[in-house]
Scaffold this active site. Sequence first.
Site, PDB file in Angstrom:
ATOM      1  N   GLU A  56       0.833  -1.096  -0.112  1.00 19.01           N
ATOM      2  CA  GLU A  56      -0.012   0.026   0.003  1.00 19.01           C
ATOM      3  C   GLU A  56       0.894   1.181   0.015  1.00 19.01           C
ATOM      4  OE1 GLU A  56      -1.654   1.457   3.666  1.00 19.01           O
ATOM      5  OE2 GLU A  56      -1.186  -0.578   4.435  1.00 19.01           O
ATOM      6  N   LYS A 117      -6.600  10.012   0.998  1.00 19.70           N
ATOM      7  CA  LYS A 117      -6.551   8.646   1.392  1.00 19.70           C
ATOM      8  C   LYS A 117      -7.439   7.903   0.512  1.00 19.70           C
ATOM      9  CE  LYS A 117      -6.137   6.278   5.652  1.00 19.70           C
ATOM     10  NZ  LYS A 117      -6.513   6.547   7.020  1.00 19.70           N
ATOM     11  N   VAL A 137      -5.792  -0.030   2.531  1.00 18.65           N
ATOM     12  CA  VAL A 137      -5.882  -1.683   2.379  1.00 18.65           C
ATOM     13  C   VAL A 137      -6.816  -2.054   1.439  1.00 18.65           C
ATOM     14  CG1 VAL A 137      -6.689  -3.714   3.449  1.00 18.65           C
ATOM     15  CG2 VAL A 137      -5.098  -2.080   4.565  1.00 18.65           C
ATOM     16  N   ASP A 169     -19.386   2.968  12.520  1.00 22.72           N
ATOM     17  CA  ASP A 169     -17.931   3.007  12.143  1.00 22.72           C
ATOM     18  C   ASP A 169     -16.999   1.834  12.020  1.00 22.72           C
ATOM     19  OD1 ASP A 169     -15.507   3.996  11.227  1.00 22.72           O
ATOM     20  OD2 ASP A 169     -15.156   5.594  12.855  1.00 22.72           O
ATOM     21  N   SER A 171     -14.251  -0.227   9.218  1.00 15.62           N
ATOM     22  CA  SER A 171     -13.316   0.147   8.069  1.00 15.62           C
ATOM     23  C   SER A 171     -13.864  -0.775   6.850  1.00 15.62           C
ATOM     24  CB  SER A 171     -12.152  -0.736   8.455  1.00 15.62           C
ATOM     25  OG  SER A 171     -11.035  -0.166   7.491  1.00 15.62           O
ATOM     26  N   ALA A 172     -13.719  -0.115   5.709  1.00 16.33           N
ATOM     27  CA  ALA A 172     -13.893  -0.762   4.251  1.00 16.33           C
ATOM     28  C   ALA A 172     -13.004  -1.795   3.882  1.00 16.33           C
ATOM     29  CB  ALA A 172     -13.753   0.442   3.321  1.00 16.33           C
ATOM     30  N   ASP A 173     -11.896  -1.869   5.041  1.00 10.81           N
ATOM     31  CA  ASP A 173     -11.115  -2.953   4.795  1.00 10.81           C
ATOM     32  C   ASP A 173     -11.782  -4.501   5.063  1.00 10.81           C
ATOM     33  OD1 ASP A 173      -9.222  -0.982   4.489  1.00 10.81           O
ATOM     34  OD2 ASP A 173      -8.170  -1.250   6.473  1.00 10.81           O
ATOM     35  N   LYS A 190      -5.143  -2.759  14.798  1.00  9.13           N
ATOM     36  CA  LYS A 190      -4.685  -2.030  15.957  1.00  9.13           C
ATOM     37  C   LYS A 190      -5.766  -2.013  16.992  1.00  9.13           C
ATOM     38  CE  LYS A 190      -2.925   1.176  12.076  1.00  9.13           C
ATOM     39  NZ  LYS A 190      -3.686   0.424  11.127  1.00  9.13           N
TER      40      LYS A 190
END
Length: 729
Positions: A56, A117, A137, A169, A171-173, A190
């Site tokens: 990335e 981003k 990602v 909320d 993540s799109a990951d 994390k």
Amino acid sequence: MLVSSLRRCSTRVPSAMVRAGGAVTHKRLYSQSSAFKIHPCVEEALEEGQPVVALESTIITHGMPYPQNISMARKVEEIVRANGSVPATVGIIKGKVHIGLCEEEIKFLATSKDCVKVSRRDLPYVLSRGLSGGSTVSGTMVAAHHAGIPIFVTGGIGGVHRNGENTMDVSADLTELGRTPVAVISAGVKSILDIGRTLEYLETQGVCVSTFGDSSNFPAFFTPRSDFKAPYHVRNEEEAAQLIASSLDLKLDSGVLISVPIPSEYAASGQMIEEAIQQALEEARMQGILGKEVTPFILRRVNEITKGKSLDSNIALIKNNAKVGSRIAVALSEIRKPPGGRGKELHHCKRPEDKTSDSRPVVIGGINVDFIAKASQDTMEFGGQTNPGKVHQSFGGVGRNLADCMSRLGVRPLFISAVGQDDLSDSVFQFCSHMVSPSHSQDMRGVVHVKGHNTATYCAVISGSGELSLGLGDMEIHQQITEKHVSQFADHLCRARLLCIDGNVPVPTIQYVCEMARQNSVPVCYEPTDIDKAAKPFISNSWTALTYISPNLQELLSINRTLGYVEDIDVPCKLEDRIDTAIKLSLPLLENIRCIIVTMGAHGVLLCGHRRDGTLTLRAKDKVSRDDMCAVHYPAAPIPPEDIINVSGAGDSFMAGLLTGVLAEYNTDTCVRIGLQAARLSLQTRGPISPLISPISVSAQQVLEEKWPPPRVWSISPSNGKTFLRTRH
């Protein structure tokens, strides 16, 4: 560093790898998409079934401050290469998704102040507005899948944020892992996230999650263990590769997450970092920081609170992930390799594969920056007048031309040369980026930068018909291709399948190379370059170590004069008389040289050499009789005169094609035809070597299918001259 300076910009049409009949093949996912640009080194690696690792670029644009970001990006790519894979860093540059970044592009992303981003959601807008950005990602997985790269290495993935059950909320990951079949190698998620809910969400998305190493305890980025266990556990690279291969073969359309714990020596500070994370989370809440801005804020504040220790840990885990991911990619490449081979054969053309990394051909010779001036008319005035025409810059040098063309034909030689420490040398390396192989990232490490010298320049004045009328050169730098410099690569010289030297190389260096070749039975090809340099090996007994030479008739005459075989003769104009003269001048050299390849411009090429089984042989190891020799004249490849643009690189293209055929152990006719086809393409381009030359456009299958003018064959001997045998069809 030469390696990094070679990673220059270029593009090719994107493709993706799929499995078909047990072999690795390619198909286009987006047939005419101009949104994606795959670096040639990455695409070639994919075509050959070599291991490739996607990386990335948000770590460059948003993850670390300058200059740590650019040094980190370089270091990660070096680790990937050192562990046997090809790095493919993904970034968005001015509205294009680049899969594999060159040095300038990495620097651009590392220093730009307005990078976006970019995840899957952002791609349409960013591309439509021509913006630049770092791939997350999610965005990197989209690009990797498009190119057919099965493995992606990152630091840590996103997840379900704390209190995500209320804020939604997520993540799109995670959704990307659920719909894109790419394996992600990370250090878990994390600890600023809700790890338990993240694992639950991945299960809902159908993502196979596994830890790597001795424990099934799911890692939490800065710390090797969390309070959660992963569903599965692989102990080493081979088991991880088997898991990924199974997922790909099942065509599940979902990814695999392999979580690698941070190295133990960096885990001791984990508790201190966790406390800093909690402080940063509270600050983010108090300041109203939400969404995709949370993670970069947290990481920046944690680095400030821990006085750089979190950054050290971050760097350590990313490097470790790169090492592990690259080795998994190598293991996966072995699993998916078709039985009995490594990758595909183009048009059933037998590609010349190196038996070992040290057996590659070695080319030693000059690099020039060429300024080509072509007149608009056939006749020019040389009395101080300005002749109308066009001027352009290209890149030449006989050695560079040979290495360039051989590289385009799939044979990646080690190239040894010298350039100055000036701006022109930068342009040379940028242009020559295609000469660097993924599997041999040091293909041009033999090119030395010499302080206080100029990169060689050459100015050619060409008539309207394409003939060279005048040449001027500043070639002093070539004297720096010294025996001392070349001797650094003695192991390569000893093991090379072929050595090529051009006439730009100093005499002591030629003598050294010839002696090395003689001692190790390595075939040597000498390209005379011009009349003044043709005789360099022939002022001593170095010439007796030569296997092939490729002079024109004037250069062949100069060689004979140096050896004392002739005084002076007039070069005839008629083709038949030129053939007679070339044969007579070649005969005394055939006592030691396997084949003299006399280039005759528009009249084609004459080969004078030794026969085996009634046919002229180019194979250096064939046993031949000194009394059984022949000459074969091959007419030039048909080409309309109006299509000829430049003749300066045709001879070099021919020799590179012929030598590529020799390395592939083709018969003589096929070797010559490959050379003639390469020469024909170069005649139709402004530069010395045509960019259209490739293993597809110039292949054994392609030349066999084309109708060529038949060659003529003579039996030759010192006593009887030549005796016509036949016209071979």
